[in-house]
Design an enzyme around this catalytic site. Sequence first.
Site, mmCIF file in Angstrom:
data_model
loop_
_atom_site.group_PDB
_atom_site.id
_atom_site.type_symbol
_atom_site.label_atom_id
_atom_site.label_comp_id
_atom_site.label_asym_id
_atom_site.label_seq_id
_atom_site.Cartn_x
_atom_site.Cartn_y
_atom_site.Cartn_z
ATOM 1 N N GLU A 1 18.484 14.303 47.611
ATOM 2 C CA GLU A 1 17.953 14.813 46.341
ATOM 3 C C GLU A 1 17.650 16.305 46.377
ATOM 4 O OE1 GLU A 1 14.529 12.601 45.074
ATOM 5 O OE2 GLU A 1 15.791 11.156 44.030
ATOM 6 N N GLU B 1 19.574 4.823 44.223
ATOM 7 C CA GLU B 1 18.187 4.347 44.202
ATOM 8 C C GLU B 1 17.836 3.803 42.829
ATOM 9 O OE1 GLU B 1 15.216 7.124 45.614
ATOM 10 O OE2 GLU B 1 16.542 7.819 47.215
HETATM 11 C C1 GAL Z 1 13.246 9.509 45.457
HETATM 12 C C2 GAL Z 1 13.498 9.725 46.934
HETATM 13 C C3 GAL Z 1 13.112 8.508 47.757
HETATM 14 C C4 GAL Z 1 11.744 8.042 47.358
HETATM 15 C C5 GAL Z 1 11.728 7.762 45.869
HETATM 16 C C6 GAL Z 1 10.396 7.282 45.336
HETATM 17 O O1 GAL Z 1 13.160 10.686 44.787
HETATM 18 O O2 GAL Z 1 14.857 10.035 47.153
HETATM 19 O O3 GAL Z 1 13.160 8.830 49.106
HETATM 20 O O4 GAL Z 1 10.829 9.013 47.682
HETATM 21 O O5 GAL Z 1 12.010 8.926 45.189
HETATM 22 O O6 GAL Z 1 10.021 6.128 45.941
#
Ligand code: GAL
Length: 819
Positions: free
Chosen positions: A181, A250
């Site tokens: 990110e 994610e």
């Molecule tokens: C994203 C990140 C993850 C985790 C998630 C929130 O931005 O890539 O590692 O932090 O947010 O749980």
Amino acid sequence: MAKSLILVAFFCSFLCDYSVLSTQVSHDGRAITIDGQRRVLFSGSIHYPRSTPEMWPDLMQKAKDGGLDAIETYVFWNAHEPQRGQYNFEGNLDLIRFIKEIQNAGLYAILRIGPYVCAEWNYGGLPAWLRQIPGLQMRTNNRPFEDEMQKFVTLIVDMIKRESLLAPQGGPIIITQIENEYGNVQGPYGNAGKEYIKWCAKLAESYQIGVPWIMCQQPDAPQPMINTCNGFYCDRFTPNNSTSPKLWTENWTGWFKAWDKPDPHRLAEDLAFSVARFFQSSGTLQNYYMYHGGTNFGRSTGGPYITTTYDYDAPLDEYGNIRQPKWGHLKNLHAVIKKMEKALTYGNAETTELENGLSVTKFFGIGVVPGCFLANKNKTDEATLDFEGTKYFLPAWSVSILPDCKQEVYNTAKVNAQTSIMVKKPNQAEAEPTSLIWSWKPEDLSKAVRGLEPDFTTNTLRDQILASVDASDYLWYITSVNVSQDQQMSLQVNTAGHILHAFVNGDLIGSEYAPNGKFSFVFEKDVILNQEINIIALLSATVGLKNYGPYYELMPAGIVGGPVKLIGNYNDTIDLSFSTWSYKVGLEGEKQQVYLDNSNSTWNKGGIFPKKVPFTWYKTTFQAPLGSDPVVVDLLGLGKGTAWVNGQSIGRYWPSYLTWSGGCSPCDYRGPFQSNSCQTGCGEPAQRWYHVPRSFLKAGEPNTLVLFEEAGGDPSQVNFQTVIVGIVCADVVEGNILILSCQGPQKISALQVASFGDPQGTCGSFQIGTCNVDSAYGIVRQACVGQATCSILVDEKTFGSSECSYLSSRRLAVQATCA
Ligand code: GAL
């Protein structure tokens, strides 16, 4: 000799020839391809350090049973290299064993090497010792940083290559990730940031690992890096290159918990909606972040103010139990989307947007069975959609899936999977006393409060991260001041957090912690100073280091710069900020490893038992609960500190921290979800129960629990419990199968409700509606009571055709107890 050489050559022709076992992974603009075939892939994040090796096979089996194809994990640099050049890949840091367990389960692996990972992980995964390297700037075009990053990434890549874990070598790894990110924070780094990303891509490519590389949230990811999406929804995402498939790295299944926040939840209906919308919009790979969140064991795992539990409201709960209905509702979704794999990866997509948030997408093509999505993204209005001559009922904020474009097999808002309500049961180990027997000893503060044997001395107030290199949560700042007469003054300390305990001449004069996630605060307290010398000892404690944002690593902690002042009654001020400051890293008990319970340390048994006394170590022994159900320890009554079982850290605890009392309104799955949309536990202890993995326990002999209580607490209520399924419910639409399971060795012991017709209410409060088939209760009791699992086809053959048939759709609602 010659014979054995021939034998080796014979076996090698099978085992050493990668082409026998090798899997070719590539991609085109549509999908990841495996051995030349475009694939729909479901994946789930499980972070190896957040569980134990003994838990891994079970977690992976449950992921597989839930319809996943792959497990995704980050690699945690600062856990593997806590000191520069000293590596740890043991126990729950055994990355290779974890990947091999993924393979044993018949799953693929997605390895997000980072090595910056975010992940609510201490310092985002970057080692604090990087800060000691002259000229080093993190995550930018900076040679010293790039050299260290390259060294670590190379180490990991070499390890996985050596173990043949990449798909072309016959291993499970199909995708690898570099950075994480960076695009979200890149702006302030300007050109240097752009150069850094190009360098990351070149580094990744240089390894020639033969599987695709991804960069999540990186709109300028250079080819052939695939830029991917993270978020609660990713249907609107388009990759930056027509040769990159649309991948979702994610999909946040819930959210993480912080000490000041209530418990976040994301309902199964909305999670399924987001997944269905993604595939409707031509996505082909989706990863659940998290599928199993787990536990932040040890002090190195949790990020800033992150609780020890990292449950995440994920499909598998913190302890590894299946969370229902989320797990089952997604399993059913995976099955129906998999049925459409050919259409979704080889068909053409045609979408028609209709009024009021309705849309229809048809995937079709020569040689593929067409598949359809009917979506209603209206937040409040349900709809009846006329599609190719049939009427379909679409609840608000839902998607119906018709894998043959004719029959609705799944709707994201119609949950047929069972709901399980987990309960905690007291420890039923034999010979366990009703309450635990404690011994104790005070933390030895004598040297610290007098400034004796400092680790180093300066005349500035240093950043805690730089001063302690994160070797402990605790750092002492000690100075002395001379005054000409006894007098009252106010001690004022400006700190960047997170917690401050102030001692003057050996006495604790006050403590304060950063409230509401704002880490900087000013501590102020009146003190009586003695004529001549006074010693001021300030103990600063951090609760995990920051993990996110541009230049996040530079955000200081502790009493950096101060100012620290003594303010007199007549506004006369003594500024101590540039006095001589002595530093001591860590607690005496940490140095002596009191938590290992070695025979050298003496514990008090008799005398006045210290309750609510800060800086106290407590110890007790207990029997492991019988059976194999997950074990938790209830730490209600304690203040703040750290707990160890048989010498292994089970994390920081802070049950005295009550979360914000607002923000817990009833949850509704409809409408765009945000991390605080649906919360429970407002005004309650942030975390009360702490996971004690079974592998930390010894059966049939005493186990030791050691607590370091920093704030003052009363351990008399502490007790061990097991977590089991208490109540199971289901609400199944006619035409589907009711499946009830106690998810373990327990059996369905009693049936409270079984109503077929139009039952009202939800699990725990089901009621008979306007119509009920009287025989339903007996039919369900017969099939289920006394069984660990039962299933009933909910149709007219089982329940009769005429009764309640005036209802447009009949449902069976069931509630039962497991014991
Ligand atoms: C994203 C990140 C993850 C985790 C998630 C929130 O931005 O890539 O590692 O932090 O947010 O749980």
